[in-house]
Design an enzyme around this catalytic site. Structure first.
Site, PDB file in Angstrom:
ATOM      1  N   CYS A   1      17.385  30.384  98.288  1.00 41.29           N
ATOM      2  CA  CYS A   1      16.797  30.440  96.961  1.00 41.29           C
ATOM      3  C   CYS A   1      17.463  31.559  96.151  1.00 41.29           C
ATOM      4  CB  CYS A   1      15.299  30.703  97.103  1.00 41.29           C
ATOM      5  SG  CYS A   1      14.479  31.263  95.619  1.00 41.29           S
TER       6      CYS A   1
ATOM      7  N   HIS B   1      10.233  25.884 101.097  1.00 42.65           N
ATOM      8  CA  HIS B   1      10.760  27.134 100.568  1.00 42.65           C
ATOM      9  C   HIS B   1      10.044  28.321 101.196  1.00 42.65           C
ATOM     10  CE1 HIS B   1      12.975  25.265  97.091  1.00 42.65           C
ATOM     11  NE2 HIS B   1      12.253  24.258  97.551  1.00 42.65           N
TER      12      HIS B   1
ATOM     13  N   HIS C   1      16.358  32.988  93.582  1.00 42.97           N
ATOM     14  CA  HIS C   1      15.396  33.932  93.005  1.00 42.97           C
ATOM     15  C   HIS C   1      14.990  35.031  93.983  1.00 42.97           C
ATOM     16  CE1 HIS C   1      14.309  30.249  90.416  1.00 42.97           C
ATOM     17  NE2 HIS C   1      15.170  31.008  89.772  1.00 42.97           N
TER      18      HIS C   1
END
Length: 191
Positions: free
Chosen positions: A83, A152, A85
């Site tokens: 990811c 995730h 972020h």
């Protein structure tokens, strides 16, 4: 300015990781952490290897004349990504369907394309679209559809901490945009 070699880049990453370990309040000279900066740097280098690969070239290595025109589906291609972020893993499965034009591609190349885009800092939405658009552009397919289901760790181990959540993204182009029957045929095939 001269380009850094792979070894120089990995060594630089390792020094930054050592600094992060210190900033977290840990002692990087402790026995269990002595080799961690170098190991973590090599792992990050591998996990981002997609930046150093050419997806179009991979497809072009195994393109063949097409003698049919029906839907081709490769389902449940596993992937592991990071990811962008939180730099935490997300992983899952991708299914790709396409209606060929003049060419088909070796099936393993579709899995390799998934790896190219997974091994980058990513968001699942862009990852799904990149696979779809690359296959259409390079192969000249009449249409491509991609479905991606991912879990995730940024949602499971931090933040909202929802252990059983998953995310599904889809992207399609060409004939799949106007033909709901073809989309339904794809989703039936990947059940």
């Amino acid at each position: 300015m001269q380009e850094l070699s792979e070894k120089e880049r990995i060594d630089a990453l390792a020094s930054h990781i050592e600094a992060v370990i210190k900033l977290l309040g840990e002692d990087p000279t402790r026995e269990g952490l002595l080799k961690t900066p170098q190991r973590a740097a090599k792992a990050l280098w591998f996990l981002t290897s997609g930046y150093r690969e050419n997806a179009s070239a991979i497809i072009e290595q195994a393109m063949f004349e097409n003698e049919g025109s029906q839907l081709i589906v490769v389902k449940d291609i596993e992937f592991y990504s990071m990811c962008e972020h939180h730099i935490l893993p997300f992983f899952g499965k991708v299914s790709i369907g396409y209606i060929p034009g003049d060419k088909i591609v070796g099936l393993s190349k579709l899995a390799r394309i998934v790896n190219v885009y997974a091994r980058r800092l990513q968001v699942q939405e862009r990852f799904t679209a990149q696979i779809c658009e690359e296959v259409r552009k390079t192969l000249g397919a009449k249409g491509v559809i991609v479905s991606c289901s991912g879990e995730h760790l940024c949602m499971k181990m931090r933040g909202v901490e929802k252990q059983h959540s998953s995310t599904t993204t889809m992207h399609y182009n060409g004939v799949f945009e106007t033909d709901a029957t073809l989309r339904a045929e794809f989703f039936e095939a990947i059940k």
